[in-house]
Design an enzyme around this catalytic site. Sequence first.
Site, PDB file in Angstrom:
ATOM      1  N   ASP A 435      28.311  12.565  -0.499  1.00  0.00           N
ATOM      2  CA  ASP A 435      27.736  12.532   0.914  1.00  0.00           C
ATOM      3  C   ASP A 435      28.646  11.622   2.100  1.00  0.00           C
ATOM      4  OD1 ASP A 435      25.503  12.383   3.077  1.00  0.00           O
ATOM      5  OD2 ASP A 435      25.515  10.295   2.609  1.00  0.00           O
ATOM      6  N   LYS A 436      29.082  11.895   2.957  1.00  0.00           N
ATOM      7  CA  LYS A 436      29.740  11.175   3.963  1.00  0.00           C
ATOM      8  C   LYS A 436      29.092  10.095   4.564  1.00  0.00           C
ATOM      9  CE  LYS A 436      30.482  12.010   8.391  1.00  0.00           C
ATOM     10  NZ  LYS A 436      30.195  11.018   9.148  1.00  0.00           N
ATOM     11  N   THR A 585      28.392  16.804   4.424  1.00  0.00           N
ATOM     12  CA  THR A 585      27.921  16.128   5.650  1.00  0.00           C
ATOM     13  C   THR A 585      27.248  17.003   6.639  1.00  0.00           C
ATOM     14  OG1 THR A 585      28.426  14.615   7.542  1.00  0.00           O
ATOM     15  CG2 THR A 585      30.109  16.418   6.935  1.00  0.00           C
ATOM     16  N   GLY A 586      26.307  16.424   7.296  1.00  0.00           N
ATOM     17  CA  GLY A 586      25.611  17.200   8.195  1.00  0.00           C
ATOM     18  C   GLY A 586      26.114  17.094   9.705  1.00  0.00           C
ATOM     19  N   ASP A 632      23.080   8.756  -0.498  1.00  0.00           N
ATOM     20  CA  ASP A 632      22.367   7.658  -0.406  1.00  0.00           C
ATOM     21  C   ASP A 632      21.039   7.943   0.419  1.00  0.00           C
ATOM     22  OD1 ASP A 632      23.396   8.315   2.074  1.00  0.00           O
ATOM     23  OD2 ASP A 632      23.331   6.145   2.861  1.00  0.00           O
ATOM     24  N   ASP A 636      19.575  13.497   0.783  1.00  0.00           N
ATOM     25  CA  ASP A 636      20.178  13.990  -0.348  1.00  0.00           C
ATOM     26  C   ASP A 636      19.674  13.762  -1.576  1.00  0.00           C
ATOM     27  OD1 ASP A 636      22.664  13.421   1.220  1.00  0.00           O
ATOM     28  OD2 ASP A 636      22.659  11.056   0.955  1.00  0.00           O
TER      29      ASP A 636
HETATM   30  P1  ADP Z   1      24.685  13.234   6.584  1.00  0.00           P
HETATM   31  O1  ADP Z   1      24.872  14.439   5.881  1.00  0.00           O
HETATM   32  O2  ADP Z   1      26.062  12.876   7.399  1.00  0.00           O
HETATM   33  O3  ADP Z   1      24.191  12.076   6.138  1.00  0.00           O
HETATM   34  P2  ADP Z   1      22.328  14.245   8.006  1.00  0.00           P
HETATM   35  O4  ADP Z   1      22.432  15.525   7.523  1.00  0.00           O
HETATM   36  O5  ADP Z   1      21.568  13.252   8.210  1.00  0.00           O
HETATM   37  O6  ADP Z   1      23.837  13.749   7.994  1.00  0.00           O
HETATM   38  O7  ADP Z   1      22.637  14.615   9.780  1.00  0.00           O
HETATM   39  C1  ADP Z   1      23.621  15.633  10.431  1.00  0.00           C
HETATM   40  C2  ADP Z   1      23.717  15.380  11.623  1.00  0.00           C
HETATM   41  O8  ADP Z   1      22.593  15.727  12.257  1.00  0.00           O
HETATM   42  C3  ADP Z   1      24.320  13.999  12.204  1.00  0.00           C
HETATM   43  O9  ADP Z   1      25.663  14.012  12.301  1.00  0.00           O
HETATM   44  C4  ADP Z   1      23.646  14.090  13.508  1.00  0.00           C
HETATM   45  O10 ADP Z   1      24.561  14.627  14.300  1.00  0.00           O
HETATM   46  C5  ADP Z   1      22.546  14.769  13.500  1.00  0.00           C
HETATM   47  N1  ADP Z   1      21.157  14.078  13.454  1.00  0.00           N
HETATM   48  C6  ADP Z   1      20.366  13.859  12.444  1.00  0.00           C
HETATM   49  N2  ADP Z   1      19.454  12.851  12.550  1.00  0.00           N
HETATM   50  C7  ADP Z   1      19.679  12.468  13.734  1.00  0.00           C
HETATM   51  C8  ADP Z   1      18.967  11.583  14.716  1.00  0.00           C
HETATM   52  N3  ADP Z   1      17.958  10.876  14.432  1.00  0.00           N
HETATM   53  N4  ADP Z   1      19.467  11.393  15.928  1.00  0.00           N
HETATM   54  C9  ADP Z   1      20.411  11.988  16.440  1.00  0.00           C
HETATM   55  N5  ADP Z   1      21.137  12.918  15.426  1.00  0.00           N
HETATM   56  C10 ADP Z   1      20.806  13.254  14.290  1.00  0.00           C
HETATM   57 MG    MG Z   2      23.846  10.225   4.216  1.00  0.00          MG
END
Ligand code: ADP
Ligand code: MG
Length: 744
Positions: A435-436, A585-586, A632, A636
């Site tokens: 995960d990033k 990553t999201g 983390d 995930d």
């Molecule tokens: P990752 O895979 O990097 O842990 P997430 O899947 O949790 O990320 O989220 C993906 C994207 O969604 C984030 O990069 C962000 O742009 C957006 N995002 C998620 N939750 C929030 C939040 N609470 N506020 C703003 N943006 C969010």
């Molecule tokens: Mg994460």
Amino acid sequence: MIEKNMYICPMHPDVISERAGKCPKCGGMDLVEKKEEHGISHDMHEVDQPQRAGMYYSCPMDPEVISKKPGNCPKCGMELMPITKEHGGLDHANMEEGFKRRFFVTLPLVFIIVVLAPKIQEWFRFSLTFPGMEIVTFALTSVIVFYSGLPFYQMALGEIKAKKYGMMTLVSLAVLSGYFFSVAATFLFPGENLYWEIATLVLAFLLGHWIEMRAVRGATGALAELARLIPPTAHKIVISGKRKVISDVGTGQLKKGDLILVRPGEKMPIDGVVWEGESAVNESMVTGESVPVEKKKGSEVIGGTINSDGSLTVKVTKTGEETAISQMMELIRQAQESKPDVQKMADQAASWLTFTALTVGIGTFLFWFFGSNQGAIFAGTLAISVIVIACPHALGLAIPTVTTITTALAAKNGILIKDMRALEIARKLNWVVLDKTGTLTEGKFGVSDVATFGKISSVEIINLATALEFHSQHPIAQGIVEEAKKRRMNIQPAKNFKSIPGKGAEGLVDGKKVVVGNQALMEDLRIKNIESRIKGFKQEGKTFIFVAINNRLVGAIGLEDVIRPQSKEAIDAFREMGIKTAMLTGDHETVAKMVAERLGIDTFFAQVLPGDKVSKIKQLQEGGNVVAMVGDGINDAASLTQAHIGIAIGAGTGVAIESAEIVLMKNDPRDVVKAIKLSQKTNIKMVQNLAWAAGYNIITIPMAAGIFYNLGILLRPEWAALLMSASSVIVVFNALLLKKERLD
Ligand code: ADP
Ligand code: MG
């Protein structure tokens, strides 16, 4: 008055049930009848002692058996012994003493029996006879059989009860059949007896067990070591009148909210937050991180860690089973209970060996008794040798000793292995998916830019975003809230907050619908040309989130996260091991690309919604790959479960820990590399141990059966016993060598 039976859990006095059964809180504990009006009856107080949170029971013979309650070992039936804090271990020390004592009591008796044995006198060409000599040897042997050999029969009974016939069944069979045969030869029919053989056999077993206990004592201890970390007493600060008084109380008596004093150099007795004072704390025993961590007012401290030079006043926040140490102990206990798949192989080999021992033993007797003119004594002796040498004892120890040491070694390095099977397959990994955010990067976002579109100030943008993010746990949310705090803004939490996983969040601020999130979320609101709006900002490595009021874009916030310095090293190490890496990553493509390129990651998947993370893992698995997922966050959890090995990094989010098989205490991706190395080393040890424990029988069983008799080679029962014990000791020592291994 109608008496009503109440059952309560000794660990959780708040659990009260009308029926007997298991405690719903801790699962394993049997509920006990509440006998007295007030609290638990007296005998329960023993369990209800202050340190009970870390109280476990284990079997002296099967170190991997760890139970929360006393009772009998499910494997061998022996009584479970408490793992004591003072000795730092299951009372192997006591067991060791027991066998040692029996050994030394038995030794002189055996000496007399041996000297009086006609066969020995014949061999050593001396003669010592007196009337009733056989009765004397009978009496002495009886003492040995019924006193010295007693533990063996107790264990055998346990095996028989559990229908798991093994080592002790065979030993008892050998000793008792030899003994009763001899008794019959003394009193019922004329014939030679086996007294001295039986006596030396028991002596050899005692010696073997004594040495083995010593070795096993060294092989257990992950749990005990943790238990030992907690100091038994704490300095509680009591306010009496206007004065603060320090009173030393048992650690188990502390309650949430109590203030305690931790002086320089002392151990933290319990988990809490610093109330007053500043100091550096060595947390290596919990996190594996050797650099001391600075603590000041508000910092969290963990029980068992060592305070360095400052004096700290700590407010207790967790007690009993909630403390980090208790939870680690619970995880380790689970780990030690989880069996690697080779264990099945070992168990199978052991039952096969038991069967072989019996058939070959009986066959040997029949062959020599009927097929030669050596007589019953010779045939019986050989049969006993066969049964003794084929005892699958080493096989029983081969795997558990390795797994206990592995879990301990891992815990020392800040790696908690919840399921041994995961570690078993970790050496076969060919893909690691990471995960990033929070895993490869720090997951600590700092606000770098604020963009406004239309008549709105940047302060208002932050304000709107904070109103929503106040409710969210996401690292981006925390970054924004942090920024608002820095600017000393007054935060008005939004109403009707809803999180949109992988995209953002929405809520009501001043009656208006506010949406905060990524580009995809804005596109869902049919907002167009989003990217062009932030063209003016330097994009590299930044995550932009957008703010919309009533579906109109009003602003954007640029945030920066830092790549963990250890990530590159970890990725390089994977490449060296021939393991491919992928990043999930999201986050936006551009950020993902930059991070992947900087770290040299093989492939990356950006803008993946939490649910799709699982399908990415599946895709890799369908190609026949063994895939580990390192993550983390809550988002995930599903992919951690889907992967062959789920690794939760930074023991932060409970959900991730639940779903993972391996938990890393530190936020260090290099620990994944360590876990894989540990897997390789563990596996080598297991294979070596299995090979040795099963392999030596190939030569020794035929030898004991008298195949080489014509060459003058015979294996006497006492030698068989010593050899058998030696093989167990070798297996344990081989496992102990693992303790010295380094993982970096
Ligand atoms: P990752 O895979 O990097 O842990 P997430 O899947 O949790 O990320 O989220 C993906 C994207 O969604 C984030 O990069 C962000 O742009 C957006 N995002 C998620 N939750 C929030 C939040 N609470 N506020 C703003 N943006 C969010
Ligand atoms: Mg994460």
